[in-house]
Design a protein around this motif. Structure first.
Motif, PDB file in Angstrom:
ATOM      1  N   HIS A   1      -5.943  11.432   4.599  1.00 37.85           N
ATOM      2  CA  HIS A   1      -5.059  10.536   3.853  1.00 37.85           C
ATOM      3  C   HIS A   1      -5.886   9.707   2.884  1.00 37.85           C
ATOM      4  CE1 HIS A   1      -6.302   6.981   6.236  1.00 37.85           C
ATOM      5  NE2 HIS A   1      -6.359   7.834   7.243  1.00 37.85           N
TER       6      HIS A   1
ATOM      7  N   THR B   1      -5.392   6.003   0.696  1.00 38.08           N
ATOM      8  CA  THR B   1      -4.564   4.800   0.590  1.00 38.08           C
ATOM      9  C   THR B   1      -4.996   3.994  -0.625  1.00 38.08           C
ATOM     10  OG1 THR B   1      -4.360   4.755   3.004  1.00 38.08           O
ATOM     11  CG2 THR B   1      -3.743   2.762   1.811  1.00 38.08           C
TER      12      THR B   1
ATOM     13  N   GLN C   1       0.818  -1.199   0.000  1.00 35.99           N
ATOM     14  CA  GLN C   1       0.000   0.000   0.000  1.00 35.99           C
ATOM     15  C   GLN C   1       0.861   1.261   0.000  1.00 35.99           C
ATOM     16  OE1 GLN C   1      -2.666  -0.470   3.370  1.00 35.99           O
ATOM     17  NE2 GLN C   1      -4.292  -1.222   2.031  1.00 35.99           N
TER      18      GLN C   1
ATOM     19  N   ARG D   1       0.318   5.567   0.409  1.00 33.94           N
ATOM     20  CA  ARG D   1      -0.649   6.496   0.993  1.00 33.94           C
ATOM     21  C   ARG D   1      -0.233   7.934   0.722  1.00 33.94           C
ATOM     22  NH1 ARG D   1      -1.893   6.543   7.414  1.00 33.94           N
ATOM     23  NH2 ARG D   1       0.105   7.631   7.519  1.00 33.94           N
TER      24      ARG D   1
END
Length: 599
Positions: A318, A320, A296, A298
């Motif tokens: 944020h 992701t 991942q 972000r």
């Protein structure tokens, strides 16, 4: 709005001037003390090195005395002497006893008292004493050419740390003079953004702490030092060695990821538009990540408050995304993810609601920990200084965030990292991690043993209580057919609360305060349970752990509700909170120590 902007600007200017003055004072004060200590320590070590080849001759003690100086807190000593010796047929006199020349007065050890006794005995008995003479300069001599290691350790923090503080303060003053608001110049196509690992800073901090730690050990190494002093000095050394190990690991990590870089398409992402982020790794760094199914990336917006003498930051929002791996022929690896920025996204370095905006692209591991981060040169057409409609301002951020129900209650939700799930015939149990508490308990046991050996009763009982609590602490949530049971149990205290099923729609999570440079932690709460007050259900959980626990509780109660018992209406017991039997063990140990049966 203009008045508000002017006040913010005046506040930033005032904070900058105040920080500049503090930096200058620190640079001058710490620099003066540090340079003097460094000069004295260097001269002492140089004399000790040169005195290895000096020659021993008999000397006659002509005069000796011990001067004392007392105040309300301590008494210091200074030994003075005058002696005569001969070299190559010529007579010389000297007053130097140790390697540090004019040693002054101190009470670091018993060096002054020991030499006063020795000199007085030689003078009263008309017996010679040994002096060490420099053959190249016969007028230079010392009576003791051994280093006073406790004094060296005492001077070491002043000689090493104070100049470093002065250098850091000078750099801070220079930065305050040169500080200017960043301008977002157009980036070059294909610009590479290299992640920073701050290896030098880690090593400097570790070395500074270790210097203090080993100096404390040297000062506490006397045979008459109490046990608690040894305990504190040992803890300082343990922390220092841990910091050194962290610096070594950081250096290894920086070497492993050396050559990695990030690029963006377009090179300068814009608000309200999509962009592609590509993170490229060299072959030596790509092997551990090539086996993972999902990685991942972000995009995080941080807000930095620099209105005061110090700065603080918080994670405002944020986004992701799972990264798509692209393998290179040479063994390298590129991770690509596409992000779309909101239309009101501010520029990198802009100001919103008195805070500075900092956009970062972060690499997350499987535990949502940040592995690396680089800034993102985001550009926005909204070039205003402050905005009354800033949805991410500190005042607009809600303290409590409700957790909506999951889209489906059929599939079992995932369990957060560090949380164990056990399904019994009568309940589904969520047991929260205890590894950190076990580590603390082991350290407390070690400290308790050290305190016992050092006969420090004032520390034994608190450390025993801490070890009993940390080693036996359990935090569980049980989901039954008619509700839930929260238990926080240890050998020192037990708390139990029964929660009805009606509390599940009112679950919310609250972010823990603190620095948000890492993945934030959240706590799960239930409204109006503890005698009308909100009740904390979980300890701090990283990332989306609190949301996952809430979804797991709702899923478990939906699966169990009314299926494993008659399901009649039950009275909810009152919350339970009472001490445990561990206090009896602490009191028993205290009684045994006071009676002299143990130790």
């Amino acid at each position: 709005m203009n008045n508000k902007n002017n006040k913010n600007e005046m506040g930033r200017v005032g904070a900058r001037v105040g920080g500049l003055l503090v930096s200058v004072l620190f640079a001058v004060g710490f620099g003066w003390v540090g340079l003097n200590a460094l000069g004295s320590l260097t001269a002492m070590l140089h004399t000790a090195w040169m005195a290895r080849s000096w020659q021993a001759v008999p000397a006659e003690v002509l005069e000796s005395r011990l001067l004392t100086s007392s105040d309300s807190e301590s008494t210091t000593f200074a030994v003075h002497a005058r002696y005569r010796y001969e070299w190559a047929g010529r007579s010389h006199e000297s007053t130097r006893i140790g390697l540090d020349g004019n040693a002054g007065s101190d009470n670091i050890d018993d060096w002054h008292q020991a030499w006063d006794t020795r000199l007085r005995a030689a003078r009263e008995g008309n017996s010679p004493i040994r002096a060490w003479v420099d053959p190249l300069h016969p007028d230079r001599a010392v009576l003791d050419r051994q280093l006073r290691w406790r004094k060296v350790l005492f001077m070491l923090p002043f000689a090493v740390l104070f100049p470093l503080v002065a250098i850091a303060a000078s750099f801070g003053a220079w930065s305050s003079l040169r500080r200017a608001e960043p301008t977002m110049a157009p980036s070059l196509t294909g610009a590479r953004h290299v992640p920073q690992h701050f290896v030098v800073g880690r090593w400097l901090f570790a070395i500074m702490f270790c210097v203090l730690a080993f100096a404390a050990v040297g000062m506490a190494s006397g045979p008459s030092a109490p046990g608690w002093v040894w305990l504190i000095a040992g803890l300082f050394v343990l922390v220092g060695l841990t910091l050194l190990w962290a610096a070594v690991q950081g250096t290894r990590r920086a070497w492993t990821y050396r050559g990695s870089f990030v690029s963006f398409q377009p090179s300068q992402p814009r608000s309200g538009a999509a962009f592609l982020a590509s993170w490229t790794l060299p072959p030596r760094a790509s092997n551990p990540w090539a086996e993972l199914a999902t990685i991942q990336l972000r995009v995080a917006q941080y807000r930095i408050d620099d209105s005061g003498s110090s700065t603080s930051e918080r994670l405002a929002e944020h986004f992701t995304q799972d990264a798509r791996p692209l393998h290179h022929p040479d063994g390298g690896l590129s991770l690509q993810a596409r992000f779309e920025l909101p239309s009101d996204a501010p520029s990198q370095g802009a100001r919103r609601s008195g805070e500075k905006v900092d956009w970062r692209l972060e690499w997350l591991d499987e535990k949502d920990n940040i592995q690396m981060a680089v800034p993102i040169p985001i550009h926005s057409a909204m070039a205003i200084e402050d905005s009354a409609g800033d949805r991410l301002s500190r005042d607009a951020q809600p303290l409590n965030r409700d957790i909506p129900p999951a889209a489906s209650e059929d599939a079992i939700p995932s369990v957060p990292a560090g949380v164990q799930m056990l399904e019994r015939p009568d309940a589904l149990v969520l047991d929260f991690g205890r590894a950190r508490w076990r580590s603390l308990g082991i350290l407390a046991v070690i400290g308790w043993v050290v305190a016992f050996v050092g006969s420090s009763l004032a520390l034994e009982v608190p450390l025993l209580a801490l070890s009993l609590y940390a080693l036996s602490r359990r935090w569980t949530l049980e989901v039954r057919d008619d509700g839930m049971v929260l238990e926080r149990v240890s050998w020192l205290w037990r708390r139990r609360a029964d929660l009805p099923a009606s509390c599940l729609p009112g679950l919310y999570h609250r972010q823990l305060p603190g620095n948000q440079s890492a993945a934030p932690s959240y706590v799960l709460w239930a409204r109006g349970i503890d005698r009308g007050s909100d009740l904390q259900l979980t300890p701090g959980l990283r990332g989306s752990g609190a949301i996952q626990v809430a979804q797991m509780l709702r899923w478990a109660l939906a699966q169990r509700g009314g299926r494993f018992s008659p399901g009649m209406l039950r009275n909810v017991p009152a919350p339970l909170s009472r001490p445990g039997w561990g206090w009896l063990l602490c009191l028993l140990w205290l009684a045994l120590r006071l009676s002299g049966l143990v130790g």
